[in-house]
Design a protein around this motif. Structure first.
Motif, PDB file in Angstrom:
ATOM      1  N   HIS A  83      27.305   5.735 -27.905  1.00 56.25           N
ATOM      2  CA  HIS A  83      25.761   5.761 -28.772  1.00 56.25           C
ATOM      3  C   HIS A  83      25.981   5.309 -30.070  1.00 56.25           C
ATOM      4  O   HIS A  83      24.914   5.325 -31.119  1.00 56.25           O
ATOM      5  CB  HIS A  83      25.002   6.785 -28.614  1.00 56.25           C
ATOM      6  CG  HIS A  83      25.254   7.620 -27.237  1.00 56.25           C
ATOM      7  ND1 HIS A  83      24.278   6.891 -26.367  1.00 56.25           N
ATOM      8  CD2 HIS A  83      25.505   8.634 -26.725  1.00 56.25           C
ATOM      9  CE1 HIS A  83      24.038   7.424 -25.133  1.00 56.25           C
ATOM     10  NE2 HIS A  83      24.946   8.770 -25.314  1.00 56.25           N
ATOM     11  N   GLY A  84      27.426   4.988 -30.771  1.00 50.71           N
ATOM     12  CA  GLY A  84      27.495   4.380 -32.092  1.00 50.71           C
ATOM     13  C   GLY A  84      27.997   5.689 -32.995  1.00 50.71           C
ATOM     14  O   GLY A  84      27.925   5.170 -34.138  1.00 50.71           O
ATOM     15  N   ARG A 121      21.385   1.147 -35.812  1.00 48.83           N
ATOM     16  CA  ARG A 121      20.812   0.597 -34.306  1.00 48.83           C
ATOM     17  C   ARG A 121      19.429   0.062 -34.241  1.00 48.83           C
ATOM     18  O   ARG A 121      18.924   0.518 -35.079  1.00 48.83           O
ATOM     19  CB  ARG A 121      20.910   2.048 -33.427  1.00 48.83           C
ATOM     20  CG  ARG A 121      22.277   2.319 -33.264  1.00 48.83           C
ATOM     21  CD  ARG A 121      22.323   3.777 -32.486  1.00 48.83           C
ATOM     22  NE  ARG A 121      22.087   4.997 -33.079  1.00 48.83           N
ATOM     23  CZ  ARG A 121      21.878   6.045 -32.641  1.00 48.83           C
ATOM     24  NH1 ARG A 121      22.334   6.579 -31.374  1.00 48.83           N
ATOM     25  NH2 ARG A 121      21.296   6.828 -33.212  1.00 48.83           N
ATOM     26  N   VAL A 147      20.582   0.272 -26.589  1.00 53.89           N
ATOM     27  CA  VAL A 147      20.693   0.004 -28.120  1.00 53.89           C
ATOM     28  C   VAL A 147      21.510  -1.264 -28.527  1.00 53.89           C
ATOM     29  O   VAL A 147      22.517  -1.322 -27.540  1.00 53.89           O
ATOM     30  CB  VAL A 147      20.787   1.171 -28.883  1.00 53.89           C
ATOM     31  CG1 VAL A 147      19.751   2.476 -28.535  1.00 53.89           C
ATOM     32  CG2 VAL A 147      22.314   1.639 -28.966  1.00 53.89           C
ATOM     33  N   THR A 148      21.262  -1.951 -29.517  1.00 54.58           N
ATOM     34  CA  THR A 148      22.453  -2.714 -29.994  1.00 54.58           C
ATOM     35  C   THR A 148      22.781  -2.222 -31.379  1.00 54.58           C
ATOM     36  O   THR A 148      21.465  -1.766 -32.128  1.00 54.58           O
ATOM     37  CB  THR A 148      21.970  -4.213 -29.678  1.00 54.58           C
ATOM     38  OG1 THR A 148      22.989  -4.960 -30.248  1.00 54.58           O
ATOM     39  CG2 THR A 148      20.596  -4.516 -30.698  1.00 54.58           C
ATOM     40  N   PHE A 149      23.694  -2.555 -32.080  1.00 58.14           N
ATOM     41  CA  PHE A 149      24.153  -2.249 -33.236  1.00 58.14           C
ATOM     42  C   PHE A 149      23.395  -3.432 -34.167  1.00 58.14           C
ATOM     43  O   PHE A 149      23.508  -4.539 -33.831  1.00 58.14           O
ATOM     44  CB  PHE A 149      25.725  -2.248 -33.446  1.00 58.14           C
ATOM     45  CG  PHE A 149      26.179  -1.156 -32.482  1.00 58.14           C
ATOM     46  CD1 PHE A 149      25.667   0.257 -32.793  1.00 58.14           C
ATOM     47  CD2 PHE A 149      27.427  -1.080 -31.811  1.00 58.14           C
ATOM     48  CE1 PHE A 149      26.243   1.208 -31.955  1.00 58.14           C
ATOM     49  CE2 PHE A 149      27.699  -0.302 -31.096  1.00 58.14           C
ATOM     50  CZ  PHE A 149      27.140   1.168 -30.858  1.00 58.14           C
ATOM     51  N   ASP A 189      17.023  -0.055 -38.383  1.00 55.61           N
ATOM     52  CA  ASP A 189      17.337   1.428 -37.903  1.00 55.61           C
ATOM     53  C   ASP A 189      16.407   2.306 -38.268  1.00 55.61           C
ATOM     54  O   ASP A 189      16.281   3.388 -37.363  1.00 55.61           O
ATOM     55  CB  ASP A 189      18.822   1.772 -38.638  1.00 55.61           C
ATOM     56  CG  ASP A 189      19.265   3.134 -38.463  1.00 55.61           C
ATOM     57  OD1 ASP A 189      20.035   3.276 -37.425  1.00 55.61           O
ATOM     58  OD2 ASP A 189      19.194   3.848 -39.093  1.00 55.61           O
TER      59      ASP A 189
END
Length: 423
Positions: free
Chosen positions: A87-88, A105, A117-119, A126
């Motif tokens: 999840h980062g 994200r 999600v993508t970073f 975010d």
């Protein structure tokens, strides 16, 4: 784009914040603001500092990818753990203090609480995936506050406002309905945000999809908030509270308890307040334990709310001492608070205040006998416990006055009677 151009609202600097000067915070932020990476504190630490409230933990947001954040931390001699790397999120530990570090994200798709999600390196993207504007506040290592969504004016005004469309934010995670009421109980001023309230009421059926543990954790925090009573009343007025409790709440009883606690300067206990609010008969406690997956210890506190556990009105000194002996100081205080609330007496009633502080003035004695004393008389099996319980009951009824020798004499009498009856 220059950094100052991204800041949408004038807000103060946190350069003098105590937590920002701690050696462990300095080390982590220094490690994660190198090689073109930018890392800022986010959420509760920033929000609470701006309000002059205590900060218990510091969460960080970073432009670094999770693996890069771990590499930078280890390069600086810090421990890095991939606690939620999918999840980062990674955890960086400095001087024994953990910091949750999450890569910026943006949501691609959302499926309730679970999102794809993508970073990103875009701070505003975010911010837009967070719940409330007052939680989308960031602070750099220099204390500069970054406020892309005008959360600071909302924070100062006491407006708990969803970011973007309230219904969309709630559908991402239905727990945000309870969080809306809980954050108002901590930070709100004035009426609830109309859009957020309407969305919460309209989507309240979504609460049934949540795990009992998540609901219980959120409700515990709400119950001990500075404006808990207003939040509970709002939950009731708009039809959410009966569904949460599975029964009929007793708002006036809770309100009296809150007034007593505030008058005495007591730290609130969530389970004591829940007992006052929702427990009248034993079945109420059992239902709440099952519904919210509460622990055995919490169930024991809820049981103190059952009507009839304490005689109506102020107990006399002997009754109070018996209760203190049987319950222990913590449970005795809880039961007395609920009994006081039930009585309708004023929070300033000196007799109730004296009764509540009995544990400070009287040390409950220890029962002088043990099972081994009864075994020495030649008894065995269930008789041992039966005689001990009878002796203890007589000792309590006699105001704890009987000595060990007197109790042993009485035990011998009971032992002989038991032996004769067994022949």
């Amino acid at each position: 784009m220059p950094e100052h151009a991204l800041t949408r609202s004038a807000s103060p600097s946190l350069k003098d914040a105590e937590w920002l000067k701690r050696p462990e915070t300095v080390r982590v932020l220094a490690a994660l603001n190198t090689d073109g990476v930018m890392t800022r504190a986010v959420g509760g630490a920033v929000r609470n500092t701006l309000l002059g409230l205590p900060v218990t933990e510091v969460d960080l947001a970073t432009t670094a990818l999770p693996e890069q954040a771990m590499t930078l931390a280890r390069k600086a001699g810090l421990k890095a753990v991939p606690t939620g790397i999918e999840h980062g999120t990674v955890t960086v530990v400095a001087d024994g203090v953990p910091f949750e570090v999450t890569t910026l994200r943006r949501d691609v798709e959302t499926f309730g609480r679970h999102a794809t999600v993508t970073f990103t390196e875009d701070w505003e993207e975010d911010a837009r995936r967070r719940d409330f504007t007052l939680n989308a506040l960031y602070a750099g290592s220099d204390g500069a506050v970054f406020d892309p969504l005008r959360g600071y004016p909302d924070l100062i005004a006491g407006r708990v406002r969803f970011i973007g469309c309230a219904e969309a934010r709630i559908r991402e995670d239905y727990l945000r309905i309870l969080r809306f009421f809980r954050f108002n109980a901590y930070y709100g001023k004035g009426p609830l945000d109309p859009e957020g309230l309407q969305a919460s009421v309209r989507l309240r059926a979504g609460l049934d999809q949540l795990s009992a543990e998540r609901v219980a954790a959120e409700f515990r925090r709400l119950l001990v908030a500075p404006q808990a009573m207003q939040a509970v009343e709002a939950l009731f007025d708009y039809g959410l509270l009966p569904g949460l409790l599975g029964g009929v709440p007793r708002l006036e009883r809770l309100n009296r308890l809150v007034e007593i606690e505030e008058a005495l300067g007591l730290t609130p206990d969530a389970m004591v307040r829940l007992a006052a609010l929702a427990v009248f008969v034993e079945e109420d406690a059992e239902r709440l334990v099952a519904r919210l997956r509460l622990s055995n210890a919490e169930q024991a506190v809820l049981a103190l709310g059952v009507a009839g556990h304490v005689k109506s009105g102020l107990p006399d000194d002997d009754a109070a001492k018996r209760a203190l002996y049987q319950l222990g100081p913590s449970a005795f205080t809880a039961r007395m608070l609920i009994a006081w609330a039930d009585s309708g007496s004023s929070p300033n009633d000196q007799n109730w205040r004296d009764a509540l502080t009995l544990a400070e003035r009287w040390q409950a004695p220890f029962f002088p006998l043990k099972g081994s004393d009864i075994i020495a008389l030649g008894l065995e099996g269930p008789e041992i416990g039966a005689i001990l319980r009878r002796l203890e009951a007589e000792w309590i009824a006699g105001r704890f006055a009987a000595s060990r020798e007197e109790l042993l004499t009485r035990a011998t009498e009971l032992s002989r009677k038991s032996s004769k009856q067994g022949r």
